[in-house]
Design a protein around this motif. Structure first.
Motif, PDB file in Angstrom:
ATOM      1  N   CYS A 151      43.464  40.044  33.772  1.00 45.04           N
ATOM      2  CA  CYS A 151      44.148  39.865  35.062  1.00 45.04           C
ATOM      3  C   CYS A 151      43.507  40.744  36.133  1.00 45.04           C
ATOM      4  O   CYS A 151      44.164  41.579  36.776  1.00 45.04           O
ATOM      5  CB  CYS A 151      45.636  40.178  34.921  1.00 45.04           C
ATOM      6  SG  CYS A 151      46.544  38.916  34.001  1.00 45.04           S
ATOM      7  N   ASP A 152      42.220  40.540  36.356  1.00 44.52           N
ATOM      8  CA  ASP A 152      41.449  41.376  37.269  1.00 44.52           C
ATOM      9  C   ASP A 152      40.812  40.573  38.395  1.00 44.52           C
ATOM     10  O   ASP A 152      39.759  40.944  38.919  1.00 44.52           O
ATOM     11  CB  ASP A 152      40.368  42.132  36.488  1.00 44.52           C
ATOM     12  CG  ASP A 152      39.349  41.201  35.831  1.00 44.52           C
ATOM     13  OD1 ASP A 152      39.595  39.975  35.791  1.00 44.52           O
ATOM     14  OD2 ASP A 152      38.308  41.690  35.358  1.00 44.52           O
ATOM     15  N   GLY A 153      41.461  39.464  38.761  1.00 46.43           N
ATOM     16  CA  GLY A 153      40.922  38.644  39.838  1.00 46.43           C
ATOM     17  C   GLY A 153      39.534  38.139  39.498  1.00 46.43           C
ATOM     18  O   GLY A 153      39.265  37.714  38.377  1.00 46.43           O
ATOM     19  N   ASN A 154      38.628  38.226  40.463  1.00 44.20           N
ATOM     20  CA  ASN A 154      37.278  37.717  40.246  1.00 44.20           C
ATOM     21  C   ASN A 154      36.306  38.758  39.699  1.00 44.20           C
ATOM     22  O   ASN A 154      35.096  38.541  39.696  1.00 44.20           O
ATOM     23  CB  ASN A 154      36.743  37.127  41.557  1.00 44.20           C
ATOM     24  CG  ASN A 154      37.457  35.838  41.918  1.00 44.20           C
ATOM     25  OD1 ASN A 154      37.729  35.006  41.050  1.00 44.20           O
ATOM     26  ND2 ASN A 154      37.796  35.674  43.185  1.00 44.20           N
ATOM     27  N   GLN A 155      36.858  39.886  39.205  1.00 44.60           N
ATOM     28  CA  GLN A 155      35.996  40.831  38.502  1.00 44.60           C
ATOM     29  C   GLN A 155      35.496  40.192  37.204  1.00 44.60           C
ATOM     30  O   GLN A 155      34.388  40.441  36.755  1.00 44.60           O
ATOM     31  CB  GLN A 155      36.759  42.118  38.200  1.00 44.60           C
ATOM     32  CG  GLN A 155      37.151  42.917  39.448  1.00 44.60           C
ATOM     33  CD  GLN A 155      38.145  44.006  39.113  1.00 44.60           C
ATOM     34  OE1 GLN A 155      37.780  45.138  38.788  1.00 44.60           O
ATOM     35  NE2 GLN A 155      39.425  43.671  39.177  1.00 44.60           N
ATOM     36  N   SER A 156      36.357  39.376  36.584  1.00 45.82           N
ATOM     37  CA  SER A 156      35.951  38.596  35.409  1.00 45.82           C
ATOM     38  C   SER A 156      35.469  37.240  35.912  1.00 45.82           C
ATOM     39  O   SER A 156      36.271  36.362  36.234  1.00 45.82           O
ATOM     40  CB  SER A 156      37.138  38.415  34.442  1.00 45.82           C
ATOM     41  OG  SER A 156      37.489  39.640  33.842  1.00 45.82           O
ATOM     42  N   LYS A 157      34.177  37.089  36.004  1.00 46.53           N
ATOM     43  CA  LYS A 157      33.580  35.940  36.693  1.00 46.53           C
ATOM     44  C   LYS A 157      33.882  34.587  36.041  1.00 46.53           C
ATOM     45  O   LYS A 157      34.029  33.580  36.720  1.00 46.53           O
ATOM     46  CB  LYS A 157      32.061  36.132  36.777  1.00 46.53           C
ATOM     47  CG  LYS A 157      31.631  37.402  37.500  1.00 46.53           C
ATOM     48  CD  LYS A 157      32.074  37.420  38.942  1.00 46.53           C
ATOM     49  CE  LYS A 157      31.563  38.658  39.667  1.00 46.53           C
ATOM     50  NZ  LYS A 157      32.047  38.743  41.063  1.00 46.53           N
ATOM     51  N   THR A 158      33.975  34.544  34.712  1.00 50.90           N
ATOM     52  CA  THR A 158      34.134  33.253  34.036  1.00 50.90           C
ATOM     53  C   THR A 158      35.498  33.085  33.352  1.00 50.90           C
ATOM     54  O   THR A 158      35.706  32.107  32.649  1.00 50.90           O
ATOM     55  CB  THR A 158      33.021  33.073  32.990  1.00 50.90           C
ATOM     56  OG1 THR A 158      33.122  34.121  32.007  1.00 50.90           O
ATOM     57  CG2 THR A 158      31.646  33.131  33.629  1.00 50.90           C
ATOM     58  N   ALA A 159      36.417  34.040  33.563  1.00 51.19           N
ATOM     59  CA  ALA A 159      37.714  33.979  32.896  1.00 51.19           C
ATOM     60  C   ALA A 159      38.584  32.861  33.469  1.00 51.19           C
ATOM     61  O   ALA A 159      38.458  32.471  34.634  1.00 51.19           O
ATOM     62  CB  ALA A 159      38.445  35.314  33.037  1.00 51.19           C
ATOM     63  N   ASN A 184      43.758  28.532  43.817  1.00 49.03           N
ATOM     64  CA  ASN A 184      42.393  28.356  43.331  1.00 49.03           C
ATOM     65  C   ASN A 184      41.465  27.905  44.463  1.00 49.03           C
ATOM     66  O   ASN A 184      40.325  28.366  44.572  1.00 49.03           O
ATOM     67  CB  ASN A 184      42.347  27.333  42.204  1.00 49.03           C
ATOM     68  CG  ASN A 184      42.897  27.842  40.882  1.00 49.03           C
ATOM     69  OD1 ASN A 184      43.192  27.062  39.973  1.00 49.03           O
ATOM     70  ND2 ASN A 184      43.046  29.153  40.736  1.00 49.03           N
ATOM     71  N   LYS A 185      41.957  27.026  45.312  1.00 50.71           N
ATOM     72  CA  LYS A 185      41.154  26.538  46.434  1.00 50.71           C
ATOM     73  C   LYS A 185      40.815  27.662  47.403  1.00 50.71           C
ATOM     74  O   LYS A 185      39.791  27.615  48.092  1.00 50.71           O
ATOM     75  CB  LYS A 185      41.889  25.409  47.166  1.00 50.71           C
ATOM     76  CG  LYS A 185      41.923  24.095  46.415  1.00 50.71           C
ATOM     77  CD  LYS A 185      42.640  23.021  47.211  1.00 50.71           C
ATOM     78  CE  LYS A 185      42.634  21.683  46.480  1.00 50.71           C
ATOM     79  NZ  LYS A 185      43.380  20.633  47.249  1.00 50.71           N
ATOM     80  N   LYS A 186      41.682  28.676  47.459  1.00 48.68           N
ATOM     81  CA  LYS A 186      41.452  29.820  48.343  1.00 48.68           C
ATOM     82  C   LYS A 186      40.589  30.893  47.678  1.00 48.68           C
ATOM     83  O   LYS A 186      40.350  31.959  48.251  1.00 48.68           O
ATOM     84  CB  LYS A 186      42.796  30.420  48.779  1.00 48.68           C
ATOM     85  CG  LYS A 186      43.590  29.524  49.718  1.00 48.68           C
ATOM     86  CD  LYS A 186      44.907  30.180  50.109  1.00 48.68           C
ATOM     87  CE  LYS A 186      45.723  29.289  51.048  1.00 48.68           C
ATOM     88  NZ  LYS A 186      45.063  29.152  52.363  1.00 48.68           N
ATOM     89  N   GLY A 187      40.137  30.605  46.457  1.00 45.54           N
ATOM     90  CA  GLY A 187      39.238  31.525  45.783  1.00 45.54           C
ATOM     91  C   GLY A 187      39.894  32.503  44.829  1.00 45.54           C
ATOM     92  O   GLY A 187      39.226  33.382  44.272  1.00 45.54           O
ATOM     93  N   PHE A 188      41.207  32.353  44.599  1.00 44.63           N
ATOM     94  CA  PHE A 188      41.925  33.242  43.692  1.00 44.63           C
ATOM     95  C   PHE A 188      42.014  32.657  42.289  1.00 44.63           C
ATOM     96  O   PHE A 188      42.197  31.446  42.123  1.00 44.63           O
ATOM     97  CB  PHE A 188      43.364  33.454  44.178  1.00 44.63           C
ATOM     98  CG  PHE A 188      43.518  34.427  45.315  1.00 44.63           C
ATOM     99  CD1 PHE A 188      43.812  35.763  45.078  1.00 44.63           C
ATOM    100  CD2 PHE A 188      43.392  33.993  46.633  1.00 44.63           C
ATOM    101  CE1 PHE A 188      43.984  36.649  46.126  1.00 44.63           C
ATOM    102  CE2 PHE A 188      43.550  34.884  47.685  1.00 44.63           C
ATOM    103  CZ  PHE A 188      43.845  36.216  47.436  1.00 44.63           C
TER     104      PHE A 188
END
Length: 237
Positions: free
Chosen positions: A221-229, A168-172
């Motif tokens: 399960c689409d990484g940061n495509q789902s901004k608020t998931a 999460n800290k790395k942006g994932f």
């Protein structure tokens, strides 16, 4: 032709090894549903042989679920759930067929049905992303600086709360495996909807009406495509 090759490249994990990036248009995968699947396979070694020799490193990196890691140092989780004796071996036999030329843009694609998207390299990953409105994918390469771009469309596969926090800290966003369905979740985690909506979860509903939510209809399960998931958790399967 249901499966074809969309590229042949040097592995991002091992620049000395050629890998095939394959595209399968239709799938009978019960969990994902009928959506296109991308596999990464060694060009010159059958998937089941690669598992035994350890050369699957070129497509899976240091994933701790690789079967060979269980021979050297057993871990709590089950080895990789992918049965290479079925789809991967069958797809590997198409290696002499023509490259994929279909320009269709699909609603959703599962990238890495076998293999880690990092292995394909950024150029190929950009090509795959252009083939779909949404890509669902998972990577164990999240710790690598060179893999940071994957956070845009990949979940970081982790197996502990510590790993979840680090990713999460790395942006994932993360996809964390747990041993039991009753495991404690962090406030920003939810259990995979496919697991919570499965036939055995709603016992008061007649069997003929029970159906788990499939990835093609969920898409979380689409990484940061789902901004608020939230981050996803799933019991070992």
């Amino acid at each position: 032709m249901n499966s074809s090759i969309i590229d042949k490249v040097k592995s991002a994990y091992d620049k000395n090894v050629d890998i095939l990036i394959t595209f399968t248009k239709k799938s009978v995968n019960i969990k994902t549903g009928d959506i296109p699947q991308v596999n990464m396979l060694l060009a010159d070694e059958k998937p089941t042989d690669a598992l035994k020799s350890g050369s699957d490193f070129a497509i899976c990196g240091n994933c701790e679920l690789r079967p060979i890691n269980h021979k050297e140092k057993p871990i709590a989780e089950l080895p990789c759930y992918v049965n290479c004796g079925f789809a991967p071996n069958a797809i590997h036999r198409i290696k002499d067929k023509l490259l994929e030329t279909d320009k269709q843009v699909w609603p959703i694609i599962r990238h890495g049905a076998y293999g880690d998207p990092f292995a394909a390299g950024k150029k190929v990953n950009d090509k795959i992303r252009a083939k779909a409105k949404k890509v669902i994918a998972y990577t164990h390469a999240w710790q690598l600086k060179a893999a940071s771009y994957l956070a845009e469309f990949c979940m970081a596969s982790v197996h502990s709360i510590k790993g979840k926090i680090e990713a999460n800290k790395k942006g994932f966003r993360t996809f964390r495996t747990v041993k039991y369905a009753c495991s404690i979740l962090a406030d920003d985690e939810i259990v995979c909807p496919n697991f919570t909506t499965g036939p055995s979860k709603n016992l008061d509903i007649p069997t003929e009406h029970k159906k788990a939510l499939q990835c093609k209809d969920c898409g979380l399960c689409d990484g940061n495509q789902s901004k608020t998931a939230k981050n996803i958790v799933i019991p070992i399967h």
